[in-house]
Scaffold this motif. Sequence first.
Motif, PDB file in Angstrom:
ATOM      1  N   GLU A   1      21.872  13.006-110.987  1.00 21.68           N
ATOM      2  CA  GLU A   1      22.076  12.789-112.417  1.00 21.68           C
ATOM      3  C   GLU A   1      22.767  13.960-113.110  1.00 21.68           C
ATOM      4  O   GLU A   1      23.629  13.744-113.962  1.00 21.68           O
TER       5      GLU A   1
ATOM      6  N   ASP B   1      17.195  11.796-109.025  1.00 20.49           N
ATOM      7  CA  ASP B   1      16.839  12.075-110.419  1.00 20.49           C
ATOM      8  C   ASP B   1      15.945  13.308-110.399  1.00 20.49           C
ATOM      9  O   ASP B   1      14.792  13.245-109.970  1.00 20.49           O
TER      10      ASP B   1
ATOM     11  N   ASP C   1      12.695  12.566-113.721  1.00 16.95           N
ATOM     12  CA  ASP C   1      12.679  11.276-114.400  1.00 16.95           C
ATOM     13  C   ASP C   1      11.527  11.330-115.398  1.00 16.95           C
ATOM     14  O   ASP C   1      10.362  11.484-114.996  1.00 16.95           O
TER      15      ASP C   1
ATOM     16  N   TRP D   1      19.999   6.370-110.220  1.00 13.23           N
ATOM     17  CA  TRP D   1      19.009   7.384-109.812  1.00 13.23           C
ATOM     18  C   TRP D   1      17.622   7.100-110.385  1.00 13.23           C
ATOM     19  O   TRP D   1      16.631   7.622-109.892  1.00 13.23           O
ATOM     20  N   ASP D   2      17.540   6.266-111.441  1.00 14.41           N
ATOM     21  CA  ASP D   2      16.216   5.892-111.978  1.00 14.41           C
ATOM     22  C   ASP D   2      15.495   4.919-111.049  1.00 14.41           C
ATOM     23  O   ASP D   2      14.269   4.942-110.948  1.00 14.41           O
TER      24      ASP D   2
HETATM   25 CA    CA Z   1      15.830   8.932-115.125  1.00 15.91          CA
END
Ligand code: CA
Length: 279
Positions: free
Chosen positions: A86, A102, A105, A229-230
């Motif tokens: 990210e 990530d 997150d 990436w989430d």
């Molecule tokens: Ca995220």
Amino acid sequence: MGAQGPAALQPASTYATTHNMEHFLAVAKDAAHQAGALLRANWLQPKTIEMKTDIVDLVTNVDKESDALITGLLRTHFPTHQIIAEESAVSGQESPYQWYIDPIDGTTNFAHGFPHFAVSIALGHESRMIVAVVHDPIRGETFSATRDGGAFLNDAPLRVSQAPSLDQSLVLTGFPYDRRKRSEYYLRFYQAFMMRTQGVRRCGSAALDLCYVACGRADAFWEWRLHPWDTAAGSLIVEEAGGKMSDFIGEPFRIHGEQTLASNGLLHEEMLTVLRELI
Ligand code: CA
Ligand code: IPD
Ligand code: CA
């Protein structure tokens, strides 16, 4: 242990025979744990907070340090793999292997000292996720999965819940970064599920939301406009825990798509009925 022991009960893993899954998983866990230690050491310390696009899209110095730590470690172990993280540019040449990172997150939680955030790391092979790790450094919980190899919370196998219908469910959601522009639209979804479930929670980490569906703490999760990436790691963990992923009309889930729906499987059709009416 004889032929009837636990080893004999393991599902045959097609991926495990063709990929070095144990090594991929071990490196991903090591990276997540090292980054997690960084987050844990810094979550209550003063941070440099910048706005990426507007005042609801934050990034801290620790996001960048965590990103550098994870990508550096992966590059050392897998110099030919591509890395999509990210907080940094895509690195490495084109490769059938792609890592999705990530580094925090739940950055808004992290920036405010709210103890709910995670490191999320996934490996895809030819667009299919094959290894996933989501690590919550505050609770010391590491969710992981390998394709065809099951999902785990620390060392214990995971299973989705048995909630049979929405009126017996607890569901999760989040609001994307354009929420101030489209608040009425997103709130319609929230209201619909508020009326049909036992509760809707907005916890602030999509990666953990997916893992909470995987381990049965919640029964379903929906969110608009998440990034690869989430969801890359959490989506494999949900599937390997026996849950279901799709978009909001029931088409296969795509990490590059705009719609994320996860459920224990039993609720999926009911979730889709509500979502189809609103989109
Ligand atoms: Ca995220
Ligand atoms: C965010 C979190 C949040 C979700 C946002 C995401 P970030 O990720 O997952 O729960 O509602 O849509 O962007 O920015 O904290 O990495
Ligand atoms: Ca992030």
